[in-house]
Design a protein around this motif. Sequence first.
Motif: not given
Length: 357
Positions: A119-122, A207-213, A152-155, A134-137
């Motif tokens: 499991s990974v969170a994106v 940018i924040q979506s990448i950083v939070n992931t 990051l690839q899943e993002l 932003l939404v977290r999944e």
Amino acid sequence: MTRERFVKGWRFLSGRKVSRDQVRLRQEKAWILAKKNGARGNRALNPVFGPAGILWFKGAKGEGGSLTGRRLIGFLTLAVLVTALVCGCRVVQRPGPVEPRAPEPKPPVEAPKPPEKMSVAVYYLKMTANDTYLVREVHEVPRTLGVAEAALQELITGTPKTPGAFKVLPPKTRIRGISIGEGLATVDFSREVLEANVGAAGEALGIQSIVNTLTEFPAIKRVAFRVEGRLDEAAMQWWGHVGLYDQPFERDLYKVYEPAIWVYRPQPGQKVSSPLHVTGSARVFEATVQARLLTEGGSVLARGFGTATAGAPERGDFEIRLEFSSPAADKGWLEVFWISPKDGSELDKVRLPVRFK
């Protein structure tokens, strides 16, 4: 051979002196016995004394031999004849037609096992009529040692589950590498990353979506970017509004609105024991978070609550401690939620499967 010669031979062979009458009597008996033995077969044999006093028999044509030798020769001749007869009369059976054998059934082929997952969170963007956030999944991806790159690839290539959510990074973007050291992750993107067009608000949240992931992983606290291994003017401009002038960037959950609650620990399916520490993030009324531990059948083992570091509309982290007695069953459920002040209903419930040690 005459009777007289036979008598003389017998007397000579006796080796001792006896009376003539005794010799004659014995000679008569020996003569009769010799004639009987010599008469076997179809022709008569005459008794003859050979060398060393051995009694021989001579036939009409002159052939002769010892009694014992003739019996042995006869026995061997008979054995040879019987053997030849048996061998000659043996029936040789020709092999009949060979029936084709049915092919042996092949063992069943086992279906290949599906690859293991992790499991990974994106974090994706979502726009409404009033706001952008932003939404977290949590997504399932093939298990690998390069967990940061996999997330990051899943993002980039994954499909958002939340209605209205969308990806920011262009689909042709390639990850050229990620280096991690002293809490800093430096990501090297291909030049296609600069083709995104999301507006000023979308650029900052992108940018924040990448950083939070990436900061979901404890080893990463800050994130910086490169394009084709460099940080030239085009890379610094990034998507044309915010740019990379303030990097490295840190984790920020302020604009993560969905879901209202998520749990960091325990992970789904994790083995747990008492006391159980439940940690997560919440954006709920008055920052109060409830937790309940159940058996697989629904019996309550423990319940408790905790206060997040911030209440809605902000987001804060929480921790709840649950003490319980280990049940007989080895499976159960963990439920985390908040209670509506209006009607007491349980809202934004997260339900995770757990196993008991």
